[in-house]
Design a protein around this motif. Structure first.
Motif, mmCIF file in Angstrom:
data_model
loop_
_atom_site.group_PDB
_atom_site.id
_atom_site.type_symbol
_atom_site.label_atom_id
_atom_site.label_comp_id
_atom_site.label_asym_id
_atom_site.label_seq_id
_atom_site.Cartn_x
_atom_site.Cartn_y
_atom_site.Cartn_z
ATOM 1 N N MET A 88 2.724 -0.022 -6.791
ATOM 2 C CA MET A 88 1.729 1.025 -6.627
ATOM 3 C C MET A 88 2.341 2.391 -6.914
ATOM 4 O O MET A 88 3.128 2.906 -6.131
ATOM 5 N N ASP A 100 4.523 0.607 -0.076
ATOM 6 C CA ASP A 100 4.165 1.937 0.409
ATOM 7 C C ASP A 100 5.208 2.959 -0.005
ATOM 8 O O ASP A 100 4.878 4.064 -0.420
ATOM 9 N N TYR A 101 6.480 2.562 0.112
ATOM 10 C CA TYR A 101 7.540 3.515 -0.190
ATOM 11 C C TYR A 101 7.485 3.943 -1.648
ATOM 12 O O TYR A 101 7.683 5.098 -1.973
ATOM 13 N N ILE A 103 4.792 6.461 -2.174
ATOM 14 C CA ILE A 103 5.158 7.792 -1.704
ATOM 15 C C ILE A 103 6.179 8.444 -2.619
ATOM 16 O O ILE A 103 6.085 9.623 -2.950
ATOM 17 N N MET A 137 -7.604 -4.234 -10.781
ATOM 18 C CA MET A 137 -6.179 -4.171 -11.092
ATOM 19 C C MET A 137 -5.784 -5.452 -11.804
ATOM 20 O O MET A 137 -5.913 -6.532 -11.246
ATOM 21 N N MET A 164 -12.913 -2.098 -1.117
ATOM 22 C CA MET A 164 -11.729 -2.713 -0.525
ATOM 23 C C MET A 164 -12.130 -3.742 0.529
ATOM 24 O O MET A 164 -11.440 -4.729 0.755
ATOM 25 N N PRO A 221 -11.987 -6.574 -3.024
ATOM 26 C CA PRO A 221 -10.719 -5.863 -3.214
ATOM 27 C C PRO A 221 -10.142 -6.013 -4.621
ATOM 28 O O PRO A 221 -9.237 -5.280 -4.986
ATOM 29 N N TYR A 270 2.317 3.509 11.644
ATOM 30 C CA TYR A 270 3.076 2.625 10.755
ATOM 31 C C TYR A 270 3.771 1.541 11.566
ATOM 32 O O TYR A 270 3.788 0.379 11.181
ATOM 33 N N ARG A 322 1.868 -1.228 10.096
ATOM 34 C CA ARG A 322 2.538 -1.153 8.781
ATOM 35 C C ARG A 322 1.639 -0.537 7.725
ATOM 36 O O ARG A 322 1.490 -1.075 6.630
ATOM 37 N N ILE A 339 0.610 3.243 5.894
ATOM 38 C CA ILE A 339 0.754 4.689 5.796
ATOM 39 C C ILE A 339 -0.640 5.272 5.887
ATOM 40 O O ILE A 339 -1.454 5.099 4.989
ATOM 41 N N PHE A 391 -2.806 7.699 5.212
ATOM 42 C CA PHE A 391 -2.939 8.912 4.414
ATOM 43 C C PHE A 391 -3.919 9.893 5.036
ATOM 44 O O PHE A 391 -3.839 11.092 4.815
ATOM 45 N N ARG A 402 -1.846 -5.517 1.703
ATOM 46 C CA ARG A 402 -1.347 -4.197 2.102
ATOM 47 C C ARG A 402 -1.725 -3.141 1.091
ATOM 48 O O ARG A 402 -1.951 -1.994 1.418
ATOM 49 N N MET A 403 -1.798 -3.552 -0.171
ATOM 50 C CA MET A 403 -2.179 -2.607 -1.219
ATOM 51 C C MET A 403 -3.597 -2.120 -0.974
ATOM 52 O O MET A 403 -3.877 -0.931 -1.053
ATOM 53 N N SER A 404 -4.517 -3.046 -0.648
ATOM 54 C CA SER A 404 -5.888 -2.602 -0.435
ATOM 55 C C SER A 404 -5.985 -1.754 0.829
ATOM 56 O O SER A 404 -6.798 -0.842 0.907
ATOM 57 N N LEU A 442 -3.689 0.325 1.793
ATOM 58 C CA LEU A 442 -3.194 1.641 1.390
ATOM 59 C C LEU A 442 -4.263 2.394 0.601
ATOM 60 O O LEU A 442 -4.476 3.602 0.790
ATOM 61 N N ILE A 492 10.915 5.453 9.568
ATOM 62 C CA ILE A 492 9.506 5.287 9.934
ATOM 63 C C ILE A 492 9.335 4.134 10.908
ATOM 64 O O ILE A 492 10.002 3.118 10.816
#
Lengths: 355, 305
Positions: A65, A132-133, A136, A279, A318, A322, B29, B33, B35, B37, B96-98, B100, B240
């Motif tokens: 991502m 996630d990292y 960011i 995607m 989502m 999704p 988090y 788990r 983030i 936003f 997890r992507m969805s 986020l 984190i």
């Protein structure tokens, strides 16, 4: 296995279809049929298509991502603008017509190379991270690119020697007028088709398969002898390169550049296209890019509600779907035609593709 | 030297704001788990609440800072609603992507909702929030707002630590963040614990909004995004999911930002000017992620295959 002859037939058909499409655009563009408003939407759609398909390469196929795609576009836009400006000021290929075209092509190539280079530079450290990292850190890199360009003395105001550090570059050196934009519709369409074709070919090549296997299971693909770091960085840099090309077109589309328009929100905008389209579906990205760009322009007067609706749709998507509108579906001309000719033939072909 | 101390104190003030916001990021988090936003936008919600409540409070003859109570309630409500309406259904079904992407979408939603409701023009809080006298120590003058900000941050953080370590609810939170499945087996209501985490995190964001507005009284729909991003950097810097890490990270980011704004131009001979201070913060993030992705206080964890 598909017969080589069938592949030959299919690619000929695809070529003919693309040629007809490009021919139509060329005729419409050179005859200046459309108003400047429509031409503007056309340009923005092409930029959107290149941005969304290339971002899909990282987000959909590589499965990483990335949220800083607009940063590479910014690099491309500024490279083009400043290079073109330098050429005009030095009186190299400064004229109209063919000279302008050559200048534009040189700028596009330079933008692609530089954005690709930055893609490698950013990718090597960033892709050590995941999920996630990575989101960011790419976001951080995008912002750094923006802030640094804002702070470079020769990348603001009038540019080069006469510039000063500012978020706006008033003279881009390209900045086509409405008639030129209409004439260049063919060229932009051709460029977009080429970009999409290269991305598609890339995905279906050995490299693409390696990238998809990394998405599906990184550890397993590393165990199967795929150099994951190399392929991740390669995919990322490749995607950045196309963002550079899109930036180059962007610079030609406007007479001034503003870094404020290409920050985090711009990245999110293209990201939304990828997610909407699905995607992992290039077709989806193209449809979403054209659709959302047109909607954006059509709903200009409701601009503040537009993003509100997008965000709600994104959340609903989502929750309920999704995978995006298209999932991983890809449009295929031969398959669709086959379906028209008779269901049996279409199905047979489909089975063959799956086998 | 006195100027350096002055800058450092300014840095601590901003750092304590970042620390409170970073705590919210880290708590969420740690437990799911994700983030969040939208966390930065909870600050904005708190700030807008205060804009409307401060005149009311002044009308009752109360000091302006009491408006923070309303801000805390509204921000918590928004935080809990966000979790219940968006994050929970996605968490149940998606990856997890969805999750986020949902968080980004919620952030967009809150920002644009504020834009529709209050327009994008900044609004100014006219009343001074803390009217405390300045303190003079030698050549260094610390104004009342700075003192109040640092004091509030310290009290909040100590209170939070006590809550997490001494109460049953706090123990439940720690348990869920350590092992969700096991804590279900131990009879902990995981969903309620997550809701509580969001409530506390958003409340902290509202308090941070008070502290931020005391110094910069201009409120606009996008104020939370940059603030949130920097606080997130702080959370990652400290590690984190680790609460003392968020505090440490927040203060560090505040100090670095303040000092780099003041001295980077002279140190680098004018190459890196104060215009680059945002880039410096993200640069720190990148260095931290590369050198020690788990953060200063984090432990590296091996990956299970």
């Amino acid at each position: 296995m598909k017969m080589p002859q069938e592949i030959k037939k299919a690619s000929t058909m695809n070529l003919i279809a693309v040629a007809i499409l490009l021919g139509a655009i060329a005729w419409l563009g050179f005859a200046q049929v459309f108003s400047s408003y429509i031409v503007g939407i056309f340009w923005l759609s092409c930029i959107g298509i290149i941005m969304a398909t290339s971002l899909n390469l990282t987000n959909g196929f590589l499965g990483q991502m990335a949220l800083g795609h607009a940063g590479f576009m910014l690099i491309g836009a500024y490279t083009s603008a400043l290079l073109s400006l330098a050429m005009v000021r030095a009186d190299v290929l400064a004229g109209e017509g063919v000279q302008q075209l050559i200048r534009f092509v040189i700028c596009i190539v330079a933008s692609a190379l530089l954005a690709g280079l930055f893609g490698i530079l950013v990718g090597i450290p960033a892709l050590r991270l995941r999920g996630d990292y990575l989101a960011i850190i790419t976001l951080g890199f995008g912002e750094i690119i923006r802030v640094v360009i804002q702070g470079i003395p020769w990348a603001g105001a009038d540019g080069l020697g006469q510039g000063s550090a500012s978020p706006v570059l008033y003279k881009t050196g390209l900045g086509f007028n409405n008639a030129t934009k209409s004439h260049y519709m063919f060229f932009i369409a051709l460029l977009t088709v080429l970009c999409v074709a290269v991305i598609l070919t890339f995905i279906r090549s050995r490299f693409g398969r390696a990238i998809i296997s990394i998405r599906d299971d990184e550890i397993a693909s590393a165990a199967s002898g795929i150099d994951t770091t190399f392929y991740k960085v390669m995919g990322f840099a490749f995607s950045a390169m196309f963002a550079g090309i899109a930036g180059s077109i962007f610079a030609a589309c406007y007479s001034s550049l503003n870094t404020g328009n290409m920050g985090f929100m711009a990245s999110v905008n293209y990201f939304v296209m990828v997610v909407f389209g699905g995607m992992g579906s290039i077709t989806g990205s193209i449809v979403a890019a054209i659709g959302l760009t047109t909607l954006n322009e059509a709903l200009r007067s409701f601009d503040e509600y537009r993003m509100l609706v997008y965000s709600v749709v994104l959340v609903l998507m989502m929750i309920f779907r999704p995978t995006g509108l298209m999932g991983t579906y890809e449009f295929s001309l031969t398959k669709t035609l086959g379906r028209f000719r008779g269901k049996g033939a279409g199905k047979k072909q489909e089975e063959e593709v799956q086998a | 030297m006195s100027e350096f101390i002055q800058q450092a104190i300014n840095g601590l003030r901003m750092g304590s704001v970042y620390a409170l916001i970073a705590l919210g990021y880290t708590m969420v988090y740690g437990i799911i788990r994700l983030i969040n936003f939208a966390h930065g936008d909870f600050i904005m919600v708190g700030a807008y609440t205060m804009i409307f409540v401060i005149p009311v409070m002044l009308g009752f003859g109360l000091p302006a800072w009491t408006a923070v109570a309303a801000a805390v309630i509204v921000a918590s409500a928004v935080g809990v609603t966000t979790e219940a309406v968006a994050y929970r259904p996605v968490r149940k079904r998606g990856t997890r992507m969805s999750a986020l992407i949902t968080a980004i979408a919620m952030s967009l939603f809150l920002e644009n909702l504020a834009q529709v409701l209050f327009t994008s023009n900044p609004r100014v809080i006219k009343a001074s929030i803390f009217s405390l006298p300045a303190v003079q120590i030698g050549a260094v003058k610390i104004d009342g707002t700075t003192l109040a900000t640092i004091a509030i941050a310290a009290v909040t953080m100590v209170g939070l630590q006590l809550f997490i370590h001494k109460t049953k609810m706090g123990r439940a939170m720690r348990a869920v963040s350590e092992d969700k499945q096991a804590s279900i087996l131990m009879g902990i209501n995981v969903n309620r614990t997550i809701t509580l985490t969001f409530a506390i995190g958003s409340a902290l964001a509202a308090v941070a909004a008070l502290m931020y507005c005391a110094q910069y009284p201009s409120v606009m729909p996008t104020m939370g995004s940059m603030l949130g991003l920097k606080a997130f950097v702080a959370a990652v810097l400290g590690g984190i999911g680790i609460m003392p890490g968020a505090m440490l990270g927040g203060l560090t980011i505040g100090l670095v930002e303040s000092l780099s704004k003041a001295y980077s131009a002279t140190l680098t001979g004018g190459i890196i000017t104060s215009a680059f201070s945002d880039a410096v913060v993200f640069g720190i993030l990148i260095i931290v992620l590369l050198v020690k992705p788990a953060g200063i206080l984090g432990k590296n964890q091996g990956e299970k295959v």
